[in-house]
Enzyme design. Structure first.
Site, PDB file in Angstrom:
ATOM      1  N   SER A 113       0.803  -1.304   0.067  1.00 18.89           N
ATOM      2  CA  SER A 113       0.010  -0.053  -0.139  1.00 18.89           C
ATOM      3  C   SER A 113       0.737   1.097   0.033  1.00 18.89           C
ATOM      4  O   SER A 113       1.646   1.455  -0.918  1.00 18.89           O
ATOM      5  CB  SER A 113      -1.063  -0.244   1.231  1.00 18.89           C
ATOM      6  N   HIS A 114       0.845   2.033   1.274  1.00 17.37           N
ATOM      7  CA  HIS A 114       1.453   3.385   0.927  1.00 17.37           C
ATOM      8  C   HIS A 114       3.058   3.445   1.658  1.00 17.37           C
ATOM      9  O   HIS A 114       3.567   4.255   1.638  1.00 17.37           O
ATOM     10  CB  HIS A 114       0.702   4.285   2.155  1.00 17.37           C
ATOM     11  N   ASP A 279      -3.063   6.305  -3.410  1.00 21.32           N
ATOM     12  CA  ASP A 279      -1.632   5.506  -2.856  1.00 21.32           C
ATOM     13  C   ASP A 279      -1.051   4.415  -3.504  1.00 21.32           C
ATOM     14  O   ASP A 279      -1.685   4.295  -4.717  1.00 21.32           O
ATOM     15  CB  ASP A 279      -2.163   4.981  -1.381  1.00 21.32           C
ATOM     16  N   ASP A 281      -1.609   1.192  -3.728  1.00 21.85           N
ATOM     17  CA  ASP A 281      -2.480   0.239  -4.330  1.00 21.85           C
ATOM     18  C   ASP A 281      -3.977   0.783  -4.747  1.00 21.85           C
ATOM     19  O   ASP A 281      -4.740   0.044  -5.045  1.00 21.85           O
ATOM     20  CB  ASP A 281      -2.592  -0.925  -3.604  1.00 21.85           C
ATOM     21  N   ASP A 283      -6.386   2.365  -3.169  1.00 22.72           N
ATOM     22  CA  ASP A 283      -7.420   2.274  -2.263  1.00 22.72           C
ATOM     23  C   ASP A 283      -7.694   3.509  -1.320  1.00 22.72           C
ATOM     24  O   ASP A 283      -8.701   3.826  -0.963  1.00 22.72           O
ATOM     25  CB  ASP A 283      -7.651   1.320  -1.368  1.00 22.72           C
ATOM     26  N   ARG A 284      -6.644   4.417  -1.546  1.00 25.64           N
ATOM     27  CA  ARG A 284      -6.721   5.658  -0.598  1.00 25.64           C
ATOM     28  C   ARG A 284      -6.979   6.871  -1.354  1.00 25.64           C
ATOM     29  O   ARG A 284      -6.698   6.958  -2.663  1.00 25.64           O
ATOM     30  CB  ARG A 284      -5.538   5.839   0.336  1.00 25.64           C
ATOM     31  N   LYS A 378     -11.872  -0.064   0.210  1.00 26.99           N
ATOM     32  CA  LYS A 378     -11.810   1.281   0.179  1.00 26.99           C
ATOM     33  C   LYS A 378     -11.227   1.559  -1.282  1.00 26.99           C
ATOM     34  O   LYS A 378     -10.761   0.966  -1.871  1.00 26.99           O
ATOM     35  CB  LYS A 378     -11.141   2.113   1.306  1.00 26.99           C
TER      36      LYS A 378
HETATM   37  C1  VG1 Z   1      -3.504   1.869   8.426  1.00 23.37           C
HETATM   38  C2  VG1 Z   1      -4.384   2.794   8.482  1.00 23.37           C
HETATM   39  C3  VG1 Z   1      -5.838   2.052   8.518  1.00 23.37           C
HETATM   40  C4  VG1 Z   1      -5.977   1.303   6.966  1.00 23.37           C
HETATM   41  C5  VG1 Z   1      -4.616   0.616   7.010  1.00 23.37           C
HETATM   42  C6  VG1 Z   1      -4.397  -0.297   5.537  1.00 23.37           C
HETATM   43  O1  VG1 Z   1      -3.268   1.016   9.304  1.00 23.37           O
HETATM   44  O2  VG1 Z   1      -4.571   3.639   9.924  1.00 23.37           O
HETATM   45  O3  VG1 Z   1      -6.866   2.874   8.555  1.00 23.37           O
HETATM   46  O4  VG1 Z   1      -6.868   0.388   7.131  1.00 23.37           O
HETATM   47  O5  VG1 Z   1      -3.372   1.215   6.952  1.00 23.37           O
HETATM   48  O6  VG1 Z   1      -4.517   0.787   4.492  1.00 23.37           O
HETATM   49  P1  VG1 Z   1      -2.527   1.184  10.719  1.00 23.37           P
HETATM   50  O7  VG1 Z   1      -2.415  -0.032  11.362  1.00 23.37           O
HETATM   51  O8  VG1 Z   1      -0.949   1.351  10.137  1.00 23.37           O
HETATM   52  O9  VG1 Z   1      -2.789   2.130  11.437  1.00 23.37           O
HETATM   53  V1  VG1 Z   1      -3.862   0.590   3.029  1.00 23.37           V
HETATM   54  O10 VG1 Z   1      -4.119   1.624   2.150  1.00 23.37           O
HETATM   55  O11 VG1 Z   1      -2.218   0.169   3.728  1.00 23.37           O
HETATM   56  O12 VG1 Z   1      -4.393  -1.075   2.480  1.00 23.37           O
HETATM   57 CO    CO Z   2      -3.552   1.184   0.087  1.00 20.34          CO
END
Ligand code: VG1
Ligand code: CO
Length: 545
Positions: A113-114, A279, A281, A283-284, A378
């Site tokens: 993801s990010h 981001d 992937d 989804d954000r 998302k």
């Molecule tokens: C973070 C965010 C959470 C989100 C998760 C995955 O998790 O706070 O709200 O669902 O990333 O998003 P954490 O445990 O680091 O707070 V993504 O865009 O990585 O699939």
């Molecule tokens: Co993501």
């Protein structure tokens, strides 16, 4: 074709976090590491649950190699039909669309993801189930248990499947389809939003936008939807080519990591009307107006209040859900509409049951994630299209839409402070100290802030009754202020401590204060309780959103 049984031994650290298994690329490249985890997923499924599968990723370093390995293991495990995104690319929401549209058993998304990519960056594997959403905790726990005892995996040998052209193959009884990564997703978006109206807005020449794909997966999606189907100019897309290292950037759409977009939107003259980013992937989403930042929590509330104006949501909102740390702005809308607003732990997997049961059709997280019942993830571009459609409908600027919202519902001042990659022992000590203090907090007051309750959040799923505990420290004040403290479950190095602050102002209150100044008294409370600055060794948070 022979199916090889490879003897292996367990890795101790394959516990999926908030969103799949996320580790440094180097960890995934260790012999058998990826194969062990994939075989553990397959071994945790019933035979009926492993007939059809889709595989795709966000294009980060090791994406293509991992796809070939997973495909060989899937063939050896007897899958009948495997879909793969062209060039190995599929955004997380697109995987959800494909699973649902072709009624597949599940999907594997290769993404961290990010988190940054490249040989020294991170890699990740997520498994989504047949409703298109992330596997629930019951399943990921089962996979983790299996990784602790795994002794063999199955794999076939053979040439790599070409990923760059759409096509069909057959290997050892498995049909393999390399599909266009974008079209199914783009078609669904066309059903949900008024593309004609958005197209006319772009055509008028009076409206412009900037979308920052951050050299991650959304570039091709944005080009097809925003440019080809909606008539935005090519120049509207920044960093539109997916790169294995995301151009050395950090594909996290926030005010710090999307700095170029933020600078563009903050120009006094000629900044675009709408700025957005997604981001790694896809989804954000981050939504910006001219010199204006929409907090994701506000974005969810605005969406809920206005959904009925858009074609896909004319029937209205039946219920909303937000993750616990997300601001309570959506609760105000729900109350006015006479519908329920559910509070779930962090992570999209907790929305799945509520969506499937028809209890909600809109949900979101403060971490730049919003979505609806159109899929079970998302969805970054969906949110951008939602805002585009809303602007076209209301003929108002982003800032005006949000100001008007505050005037109707009040404003939840909100900010998240992240201390990234700090010492794990120090972070754990801070959390355990605040946990110990919880029973002493109720009834304590700091100025106007009187503590009403303080706990460690636990959630009982209203649909399947499952219980998720220790989901974050909450300090709830009588005046609807809140402080939340929790540890990230997606980081791969050290610990990331997240502090969340919120304070509500009714419509007649002060609506235009500076957020950080307004919330400063709450920052001071956390400092007094657990001395984050001193114990993290940081003079300020690494990221403030
Ligand atoms: C973070 C965010 C959470 C989100 C998760 C995955 O998790 O706070 O709200 O669902 O990333 O998003 P954490 O445990 O680091 O707070 V993504 O865009 O990585 O699939
Ligand atoms: Co993501």
């Amino acid at each position: 074709m022979t199916i090889n049984t490879i003897t292996t031994s367990p890795f101790p650290d394959q516990k999926p976090g908030t969103s799949g298994l996320r580790k440094q690329v180097k960890v995934f490249q260790a012999p058998h590491y990826l194969a062990n985890f994939i075989q553990s997923i397959f071994d945790s499924l019933t035979s009926a649950e492993k007939t059809t599968l889709v595989i795709g990723g966000d294009g980060r370093y090791y994406n293509r190699e991992a796809i070939q390995v997973i495909l060989r293991i899937a063939i050896a495990n007897g899958y009948k039909h495997v879909y793969i995104g062209q060039h190995g690319l599929l955004s997380t929401p697109a995987v959800s669309v494909i699973i649902r549209k072709y009624k597949l058993n599940g999907g594997i998304i290769l993404s961290a993801s990010h988190n940054p990519g490249g040989p020294d960056g991170d890699f990740g594997v997520k498994y989504n189930v047949s409703n298109g959403g992330p596997a629930p905790e019951t399943f990921t726990n089962k996979v983790f248990e299996h990784t602790k005892t795994i002794a063999r995996y199955l794999i076939v040998e053979g040439d790599d499947i070409p990923l760059d052209d759409a096509g069909e193959y057959e290997i050892a009884g498995t049909r393999i389809t390399v599909i266009d990564s974008v079209s199914d997703y783009a078609d669904l978006m066309e059903h949900l939003f008024d593309f004609d109206k958005i197209h006319s807005m772009f055509n008028s020449g009076l409206f412009s936008m900037a979308f920052d794909a951050m050299h991650a997966v959304t570039g091709p999606y944005a080009r097809e939807i925003l440019v080809k189907r909606l008539g935005a100019t090519e120049e509207s897309i920044m960093n539109g080519t997916p790169l294995p290292d995301f151009g050395k950037g950090h594909p996290d759409p926030n005010l710090v990591y999307a700095a170029d977009l933020v600078a563009l939107m903050n120009q006094k003259l000629q900044s675009p009307d709408l700025g957005a980013a997604s981001d790694g992937d896809g989804d954000r989403n981050m939504i910006l107006g001219r010199q204006f930042f929409v907090t994701p929590s506000d974005s969810l509330a605005v969406m809920a209040a206005n959904a009925h104006l858009l074609p896909g949501y004319r029937h209205g909102v039946c219920g909303i859900a937000r993750s616990m740390p997300t601001s309570m702005a959506a609760d105000h809308v729900a109350r006015r509409m006479g519908i329920k607003c559910y509070e779930t732990p962090t992570g999209w997997k907790f929305f799945g049951n509520l969506l499937d049961a028809g209890l909600i059709n809109l949900c979101g997280e403060e971490s730049f994630g919003t979505g609806s019942d159109h899929i079970r993830e998302k969805d970054g571009l969906w949110a951008v299209l939602f805002w585009l459609n809303l602007i076209a409908e209301k003929k108002q600027s982003v800032a005006n839409i949000v100001h008007q919202h505050w005037q109707g519902f009040g404003r939840n001042y909100y900010s998240r402070h992240d201390y990234e990659n700090i010492d794990m022992t120090a972070a754990q000590a801070m959390l355990s100290d605040i946990q110990t203090l919880l029973p002493t907090l109720s009834g304590r007051a700091w100025g106007d802030n009187l503590v009403m309750a303080a706990d460690n959040f636990s959630y009982r799923d209203p649909v399947d009754g499952s219980l998720s505990e220790n989901q974050g420290i909450r300090i709830l004040f009588e005046n609807e202020s809140r402080i939340i403290v929790r540890m990230s479950g997606t980081g791969t190095q050290g610990a990331t401590l997240r502090l969340y602050f919120e304070q509500y102002q009714p419509p007649a209150g002060q609506l235009d204060a500076d957020t950080q100044t307004w919330l400063a008294p709450l920052f001071a409370i956390v400092e007094e309780l657990i001395q984050v600055k001193q114990r993290s060794g940081r003079s300020a948070p690494d990221v403030i959103t």
